[in-house]
Design a protein around this motif. Structure first.
Motif, PDB file in Angstrom:
ATOM      1  N   GLU A  18       0.818  -1.206   0.000  1.00  0.00           N
ATOM      2  CA  GLU A  18       0.000   0.000   0.000  1.00  0.00           C
ATOM      3  C   GLU A  18       0.854   1.260   0.000  1.00  0.00           C
ATOM      4  N   TYR A  19       0.372   2.232  -0.751  1.00  0.00           N
ATOM      5  CA  TYR A  19       0.955   3.571  -0.694  1.00  0.00           C
ATOM      6  C   TYR A  19       0.130   4.405   0.270  1.00  0.00           C
ATOM      7  N   ARG A  20       0.783   5.353   0.907  1.00  0.00           N
ATOM      8  CA  ARG A  20       0.094   6.319   1.758  1.00  0.00           C
ATOM      9  C   ARG A  20       0.533   7.694   1.279  1.00  0.00           C
ATOM     10  N   PHE A  21      -0.406   8.416   0.710  1.00  0.00           N
ATOM     11  CA  PHE A  21      -0.137   9.763   0.228  1.00  0.00           C
ATOM     12  C   PHE A  21      -0.749  10.752   1.204  1.00  0.00           C
ATOM     13  N   VAL A  22       0.034  11.745   1.609  1.00  0.00           N
ATOM     14  CA  VAL A  22      -0.384  12.690   2.645  1.00  0.00           C
ATOM     15  C   VAL A  22      -0.441  14.096   2.069  1.00  0.00           C
ATOM     16  N   THR A  23      -1.550  14.784   2.341  1.00  0.00           N
ATOM     17  CA  THR A  23      -1.655  16.195   1.978  1.00  0.00           C
ATOM     18  C   THR A  23      -1.400  17.020   3.235  1.00  0.00           C
ATOM     19  N   ASN A  24      -0.750  18.153   3.053  1.00  0.00           N
ATOM     20  CA  ASN A  24      -0.469  19.035   4.196  1.00  0.00           C
ATOM     21  C   ASN A  24      -0.302  20.458   3.680  1.00  0.00           C
ATOM     22  N   LYS A  25       0.159  21.339   4.556  1.00  0.00           N
ATOM     23  CA  LYS A  25       0.273  22.762   4.197  1.00  0.00           C
ATOM     24  C   LYS A  25       1.207  23.012   3.015  1.00  0.00           C
ATOM     25  N   ASP A  26       2.082  22.060   2.728  1.00  0.00           N
ATOM     26  CA  ASP A  26       3.020  22.214   1.618  1.00  0.00           C
ATOM     27  C   ASP A  26       2.508  21.624   0.310  1.00  0.00           C
ATOM     28  N   VAL A  27       1.261  21.133   0.304  1.00  0.00           N
ATOM     29  CA  VAL A  27       0.688  20.497  -0.880  1.00  0.00           C
ATOM     30  C   VAL A  27      -0.481  21.339  -1.390  1.00  0.00           C
ATOM     31  N   SER A  28      -0.316  21.858  -2.600  1.00  0.00           N
ATOM     32  CA  SER A  28      -1.367  22.687  -3.203  1.00  0.00           C
ATOM     33  C   SER A  28      -2.180  21.859  -4.199  1.00  0.00           C
ATOM     34  N   ARG A  29      -3.262  22.446  -4.675  1.00  0.00           N
ATOM     35  CA  ARG A  29      -4.052  21.782  -5.726  1.00  0.00           C
ATOM     36  C   ARG A  29      -3.201  21.622  -6.987  1.00  0.00           C
TER      37      ARG A  29
END
Length: 93
Positions: free
Chosen positions: A67-78
């Motif tokens: 499994e991959y785990r992709f994380v969005t956070n303050k450094d990830v934009s649209r």
């Protein structure tokens, strides 16, 4: 609110990944800002995915137990999500 933006970005990412045949998004495991999914090695080789993302200035870890785990956070934009998906789409052609 910052956390809501992360949550919304994770939902967008899960939805876009879900649209690609062969990628299995683990909807029951997705968290506020995390998307879990399986990308079969015969669809995209793990090493190739990590390498191509890095070329586009997106750092991801390889799969853990399939499994991959992709994380969005303050450094990830649209825009980052668009780049991420462009790489995925290119690799699944």
């Amino acid at each position: 609110d910052r956390l809501q933006e992360d949550h919304d970005n994770a939902k967008v990412l899960a939805s876009k990944l879900d649209a690609i045949s062969g990628i299995e998004v683990k909807h029951d495991r997705n968290d506020i800002n995390m998307v879990y999914c399986e990308i079969p090695n015969d669809l995209i080789k793990e090493e190739k995915l990590v390498k191509e993302m890095k070329k586009n200035e997106i750092i991801i870890n390889g799969a853990e137990k399939g499994e991959y785990r992709f994380v969005t956070n303050k450094d990830v934009s649209r825009e980052d999500l668009d780049i991420f998906m462009k790489v995925i789409e290119e690799l699944t052609k």
